[in-house]
Write an enzyme that holds these catalytic residues in place. Structure first.
Site, PDB file in Angstrom:
ATOM      1  CG  HIS A  95     -13.830   7.488  47.141  1.00  0.00           C
ATOM      2  ND1 HIS A  95     -14.603   8.287  47.954  1.00  0.00           N
ATOM      3  CD2 HIS A  95     -12.545   7.680  47.537  1.00  0.00           C
ATOM      4  CE1 HIS A  95     -13.812   8.917  48.813  1.00  0.00           C
ATOM      5  NE2 HIS A  95     -12.560   8.579  48.584  1.00  0.00           N
ATOM      6  CG  HIS A 100     -10.358  12.269  46.424  1.00  0.00           C
ATOM      7  ND1 HIS A 100     -10.181  13.009  47.566  1.00  0.00           N
ATOM      8  CD2 HIS A 100     -10.677  11.017  46.847  1.00  0.00           C
ATOM      9  CE1 HIS A 100     -10.368  12.240  48.642  1.00  0.00           C
ATOM     10  NE2 HIS A 100     -10.679  11.016  48.230  1.00  0.00           N
ATOM     11  CD  GLU A 142     -11.807  10.622  51.724  1.00  0.00           C
ATOM     12  OE1 GLU A 142     -12.884  10.634  51.102  1.00  0.00           O
ATOM     13  OE2 GLU A 142     -10.762  10.164  51.246  1.00  0.00           O
ATOM     14  CB  SER A 161     -17.672   9.373  45.709  1.00  0.00           C
ATOM     15  OG  SER A 161     -17.249   9.054  47.029  1.00  0.00           O
TER      16      SER A 161
HETATM   17 FE   LIG Z   1     -10.910   9.308  49.469  1.00  0.00          FE
END
Ligand SMILES: [Fe+2]
Length: 234
Positions: A95, A100, A142, A161
């Site tokens: 993730h 990111h 997010e 993700s």
């Molecule tokens: Fe995150």
């Protein structure tokens, strides 16, 4: 498996900027091996001056803001087990890195993340303000969506993700709202289920510019008796 499946899945779903930088990060970030933070840091540093900071898990929110303000992004070093392929309670390295890192190479997005951290540092002792910033983080960094040439695309790391959520956003029962920074900061969310409401930005430039309205909103809605923040972000 994890990388391969999601990289293929995102080809027609993720923002072109995300896909561009994901592609640029290969071979430092690929299906064949655990990514080398040293290599990724080298590329991030050369690109936008960001780097990865290894953290043991969730950290105090003020430390998280400080790291963002210094262009450092926190990453775990643990990776999900095969039986956790589709759902996690805490972010793992897949993730943190796959989700990111690619967009941190986009200069506008990189500046947005830093400025978000700077604002966070100023308000870290105000629990109500931190809650609003947590919502902003949630619905952008997010779970953010972006309109690109008439199509809805993914840029939020929580969606990028997640195999399940990156397909779920195209379901009929999903609501996609136009991005309004004040509305975002007043919209609560649940972290234990897939989202039903998302906000779509018109561009990364407009996302960056929206930060001008954040402090104004925080000041206008500031509560008198705020205590130290206990809200977790990530
Ligand atoms: Fe995150």
């Amino acid at each position: 498996m994890l990388f391969d499946r999601q990289e293929k899945n995102l080809r027609d779903k993720a923002s072109t900027e995300y896909l561009l930088w994901l592609n640029e990060l290969e071979p430092s970030l690929c299906a064949d091996r655990i990514p080398s933070f040293r290599e990724l840091n080298h590329r991030l540093w050369a690109g936008t001056g960001w780097s990865i900071e290894v953290v043991p898990g969730l950290i105090p929110v003020v430390d998280f803001f400080k790291l963002l303000a210094r262009r450092r992004f926190c990453s775990s070093t643990w990776i999900r087990r095969p039986d956790q392929l589709d759902y996690l309670e805490e972010p793992d390295m897949f993730h943190d890195i796959f989700g990111h890192i690619p967009l941190l190479l986009n200069p506008t997005y990189a500046d947005f993340m830093q400025k978000f951290g700077e604002i966070g540092m100023k308000y870290a002792s105000d629990e109500q303000a931190v809650l609003k910033l947590q919502r902003l983080y949630w619905f952008t960094i997010e779970f953010g969506l972006i309109h690109e040439r008439g199509q809805l695309r993914i840029y939020g790391a929580g969606i990028a993700s997640s195999f399940g959520e990156s397909n779920h956003i195209f379901d009929d029962d999903i609501t996609v709202l136009p991005f309004d920074v004040e509305k975002v900061m007043e919209t609560s969310f649940r972290s234990d289920v897939m989202q039903t409401e998302y906000f779509a930005i018109p561009s990364f430039e407009s996302l960056y510019r929206s930060l001008d309205g954040v402090e104004e909103h925080l000041v206008n809605t500031q509560m008198e008796s705020s205590g130290p923040a206990t809200v977790e972000i990530r």
